[in-house]
Enzyme design. Structure first.
Site, PDB file in Angstrom:
ATOM      1  N   GLU A 294      -2.824   1.908   1.428  1.00 20.94           N
ATOM      2  CA  GLU A 294      -3.322   1.646   2.963  1.00 20.94           C
ATOM      3  C   GLU A 294      -4.585   0.769   3.279  1.00 20.94           C
ATOM      4  OE1 GLU A 294      -1.692   3.002   5.499  1.00 20.94           O
ATOM      5  OE2 GLU A 294      -0.282   3.860   4.076  1.00 20.94           O
TER       6      GLU A 294
ATOM      7  N   HIS B  39       2.324  -3.884   3.566  1.00 20.31           N
ATOM      8  CA  HIS B  39       2.981  -2.983   2.519  1.00 20.31           C
ATOM      9  C   HIS B  39       4.151  -3.607   1.728  1.00 20.31           C
ATOM     10  CE1 HIS B  39       0.582   0.431   3.179  1.00 20.31           C
ATOM     11  NE2 HIS B  39       0.632   0.594   4.443  1.00 20.31           N
TER      12      HIS B  39
ATOM     13  N   HIS C 131      -0.258  -4.927   9.518  1.00 24.90           N
ATOM     14  CA  HIS C 131      -0.651  -3.780   8.310  1.00 24.90           C
ATOM     15  C   HIS C 131       0.830  -3.352   7.633  1.00 24.90           C
ATOM     16  CE1 HIS C 131      -2.145   0.185   6.806  1.00 24.90           C
ATOM     17  NE2 HIS C 131      -0.891   0.651   6.808  1.00 24.90           N
ATOM     18  N   GLU C 132       1.876  -3.100   8.557  1.00 21.57           N
ATOM     19  CA  GLU C 132       3.068  -2.846   8.093  1.00 21.57           C
ATOM     20  C   GLU C 132       3.691  -3.912   7.102  1.00 21.57           C
ATOM     21  OE1 GLU C 132       3.588   0.330   8.107  1.00 21.57           O
ATOM     22  OE2 GLU C 132       2.551   0.947   9.501  1.00 21.57           O
TER      23      GLU C 132
END
Length: 300
Positions: free
Chosen positions: A214, A156, A152-153
């Site tokens: 997100e 980004h 997820h990070e």
């Protein structure tokens, strides 16, 4: 004639504001169908963020954070088992990063662990990753759950969300200023009053953009984890755990993050796209996958 001119100016200003924001979602409608989660073009808004200066500043901020943590004895040493664990998981995920951003092949990837109770992790533009020990210990994360968080990070950074947010912020500020001037001319009131209203509206738009980022990072994170051989079903369990430790969070419409319920629903709705990737990495069919097993959340 003057009133008509002012009205025309107001309409023109409003149209300019709308035009400034319109390109932000155009590319969201374009997609190339591939296995797993669809790869979409990067947001064009990122070109308004400052380019090389923005990336250089991000690297400087990460280096400063690491140095400050080291001075405060909060940087977990390389020899620590949890640091080795995080870096091993990253090494499995990173080879799949270029699917989402070809520039990632030349990034100077780093993974560090900070000794803090905070439940958090991030990845700066350019591949500088940091985990806070709190997210590992308080949620008692399995390797699969760590991989989903890390994916997820990383997503980004790969999708250049920080750059796009900065660019959108610049465009929204211009749009709000134009709309405020037009509204002031239309109503014949103090520009300070209308600028306050339009700035609040622009802020609401930015919250929406952030929530969309997100959601995208959730899906791409599952995709990256699955391709690297980690169970994407861990994402659902992860957000159930997050919900247990984040009671009292603000309502979704006032938050830069979607609600946990919303995230779980989205993950489940896309599980059919990412679970085959995981099964393929294990050399089995989806039907042959065993049920996902997690660790009990740490008691507080």
């Amino acid at each position: 004639m003057a009133p008509i001119s002012l009205k025309r100016y107001a309409v023109l200003a409003s149209l300019c504001a709308a035009t400034a924001l319109a390109p932000l979602s155009v590319h969201a409608q374009q997609a190339t169908v591939q296995d797993g989660i669809k790869v979409r073009p990067l947001s064009t808004s990122r070109i308004f963020a400052g380019g090389a200066d923005f990336n250089a500043e991000s690297k400087q901020q990460y280096a400063q954070l690491v140095n400050e943590a080291k001075e405060k004895n909060a940087l977990v040493p390389d020899s620590d088992p949890q640091v080795k664990r995080l870096r091993a998981i990253a090494q499995r995920i990173i080879p799949f990063a270029t699917r989402w951003n070809e520039a990632a092949a030349n990034w100077n990837w780093q993974v560090n662990l900070l000794n803090s109770d905070e439940v958090n992790a991030f990845c700066m533009p350019g591949g500088q990753i940091a985990f806070y020990s709190g997210i590992i210990t308080k949620l008692n994360l399995t390797d699969d759950e760590v991989a989903v968080v890390m994916g997820h990070e990383i997503s980004h950074a790969l999708r250049e969300h920080s750059q796009a947010q900065a660019g959108k912020g610049n465009l929204a500020a211009v749009g709000a200023k134009l709309a405020g001037a037009g509204l002031s001319a239309w109503l014949g009131v103090d520009p300070n009053i209308t600028s306050t209203a339009t700035n609040m509206a622009a802020q609401g738009v930015m919250l929406k953009f952030s929530r969309d980022d997100e959601r995208e990072a959730d899906l791409i994170g599952m995709d990256l984890a699955a391709r690297a051989g980690f169970d994407p079903r861990a994402g659902v369990i992860l957000w159930q755990k997050m919900a247990a430790v984040s009671k009292g969070a603000p309502p979704e419409f006032l938050s830069t993050h979607p609600s946990g319920k919303d995230r779980i629903s989205q993950m489940n709705s896309h599980m059919a796209q990412v679970l085959p990737l995981y099964a393929r990495s294990k050399g089995v069919s989806v039907d042959a996958l065993p049920p996902y097993r997690s660790n009990a959340i740490a008691q507080r």
